[in-house]
Design a protein around this motif. Structure first.
Motif, short mmCIF file in Angstrom:
data_model
loop_
_atom_site.label_atom_id
_atom_site.label_comp_id
_atom_site.label_asym_id
_atom_site.label_seq_id
_atom_site.Cartn_x
_atom_site.Cartn_y
_atom_site.Cartn_z
N MET A 1 0.86 -1.16 0.00
CA MET A 1 0.00 0.00 0.00
C MET A 1 0.90 1.22 0.00
SD MET A 1 -3.37 0.10 0.10
CE MET A 1 -3.79 -1.43 0.88
N ARG A 2 0.53 2.19 -0.83
CA ARG A 2 1.31 3.43 -0.84
C ARG A 2 0.40 4.59 -1.24
NH1 ARG A 2 2.32 5.49 -5.77
NH2 ARG A 2 2.55 4.15 -7.60
N PRO A 3 0.80 5.81 -0.86
CA PRO A 3 0.05 6.99 -1.32
C PRO A 3 0.18 7.14 -2.83
CG PRO A 3 1.53 7.56 0.50
CD PRO A 3 1.88 6.16 0.07
N ALA A 4 -0.87 7.63 -3.45
CA ALA A 4 -0.84 7.89 -4.88
C ALA A 4 -0.07 9.18 -5.14
CB ALA A 4 -2.25 8.00 -5.43
N ALA A 5 0.53 9.25 -6.32
CA ALA A 5 1.26 10.44 -6.76
C ALA A 5 0.66 10.92 -8.08
CB ALA A 5 2.74 10.10 -6.95
N ARG B 1 -4.90 11.81 0.24
CA ARG B 1 -5.89 10.84 0.72
C ARG B 1 -6.13 9.71 -0.28
NH1 ARG B 1 -10.73 15.25 0.61
NH2 ARG B 1 -11.10 15.22 -1.63
N ALA B 2 -5.43 9.71 -1.40
CA ALA B 2 -5.55 8.63 -2.39
C ALA B 2 -4.45 7.60 -2.11
CB ALA B 2 -5.41 9.17 -3.80
N PHE B 3 -4.86 6.33 -2.05
CA PHE B 3 -3.92 5.25 -1.77
C PHE B 3 -4.05 4.17 -2.84
CE2 PHE B 3 -4.35 7.37 2.21
CZ PHE B 3 -3.09 7.29 2.77
N LEU B 4 -2.94 3.49 -3.08
CA LEU B 4 -2.89 2.44 -4.09
C LEU B 4 -2.38 1.15 -3.47
CD1 LEU B 4 -1.08 4.37 -6.96
CD2 LEU B 4 -3.54 4.27 -6.48
N LEU B 5 -3.02 0.05 -3.82
CA LEU B 5 -2.50 -1.28 -3.54
C LEU B 5 -1.75 -1.69 -4.80
CD1 LEU B 5 -2.35 -3.87 -1.81
CD2 LEU B 5 -4.50 -4.59 -2.91
N GLU C 1 5.73 -2.18 -11.60
CA GLU C 1 4.65 -2.05 -10.63
C GLU C 1 3.28 -2.13 -11.31
OE1 GLU C 1 4.37 0.98 -7.17
OE2 GLU C 1 3.16 1.81 -8.81
N ARG C 2 2.39 -2.91 -10.68
CA ARG C 2 1.00 -3.02 -11.14
C ARG C 2 0.09 -2.38 -10.12
NH1 ARG C 2 -0.68 -9.00 -12.31
NH2 ARG C 2 -0.43 -9.07 -10.06
N LEU C 3 -0.91 -1.67 -10.59
CA LEU C 3 -1.94 -1.08 -9.73
C LEU C 3 -3.04 -2.12 -9.56
CD1 LEU C 3 -3.48 1.15 -8.26
CD2 LEU C 3 -4.14 2.06 -10.50
N LEU C 4 -3.24 -2.59 -8.33
CA LEU C 4 -4.24 -3.62 -8.06
C LEU C 4 -5.57 -3.03 -7.62
CD1 LEU C 4 -1.97 -6.13 -6.12
CD2 LEU C 4 -2.50 -6.09 -8.57
N ALA C 5 -5.51 -1.96 -6.82
CA ALA C 5 -6.74 -1.32 -6.33
C ALA C 5 -6.39 0.07 -5.82
CB ALA C 5 -7.39 -2.15 -5.22
N GLN C 6 -7.42 0.88 -5.65
CA GLN C 6 -7.22 2.24 -5.17
C GLN C 6 -8.42 2.67 -4.35
OE1 GLN C 6 -7.15 3.53 -9.28
NE2 GLN C 6 -8.72 5.04 -8.81
#
Length: 167
Positions: A1-5, A50-54, A63-68
């Motif tokens: 999990m990480r913050p979105a950029a 406040r946006a986060f990415l799995l 890196e693949r974006l799995l969910a947000q």
């Protein structure tokens, strides 16, 4: 999990478009319709942190974006009025704009589990026709609290409201 950029925006918008198509195909065409969440809302989520990415590393190492999702702290204006009752008036976080890319099963659930692991009081809403999300929320022990009306959804504003407060 990480913050979105900011450089994640294109992938995030693609994930949201996929979610809109899947919801419509599953009999839920009005929750997000064709315009929600708006690009400007996603940009604001990123700007406000406040946006986060799995994410994970794919087979090619990229890196693949799995969910947000958006994790909103403080009182949520959408939750000020409810036909029903929240579990309490304690401080909470609200989860909005949760979407999966479809690359890994249970990604939306993984996001909610991560949130619950660090926030003891969580509120979330969904459309009554979003059976997949309702199933996830029930499985994670969220209580149905009533219905709310979203102010910016003129055609189909009613949402089912849920809360889980541990402790």
């Amino acid at each position: 999990m990480r913050p979105a950029a900011a450089d994640d925006l294109t992938r995030m918008l693609a994930t949201l478009a996929r979610a809109r198509r899947l919801m419509a195909a599953a009999g839920n065409p009005t929750q997000w319709g064709t315009v929600f969440p708006r690009r400007s809302t996603v940009e604001e989520d990123i700007r406000l942190g406040r946006a986060f990415l799995l994410v994970d590393d794919g087979e090619d190492g990229r890196e693949r974006l799995l969910a947000q999702f958006a994790l909103c702290e403080g009182r949520d204006p959408s939750y000020a009025s409810i036909d029903g009752a929240w579990l309490d008036d304690d401080p909470y976080v609200a989860v909005h704009r949760l979407a999966s890319s479809g690359l890994r099963p249970r990604s939306a659930r993984t996001c909610l589990e991560w949130i619950l692991g660090s926030h003891p009081n969580v509120r979330i809403d969904t459309h009554r026709n979003n059976h997949a999300m309702r199933h996830i929320l029930a499985g994670l022990g969220f209580a149905f609290c009533g219905t709310i009306l979203l102010p910016d959804h003129d055609e189909d504003p009613e949402r089912l409201a849920f809360q889980r407060h541990d402790g």
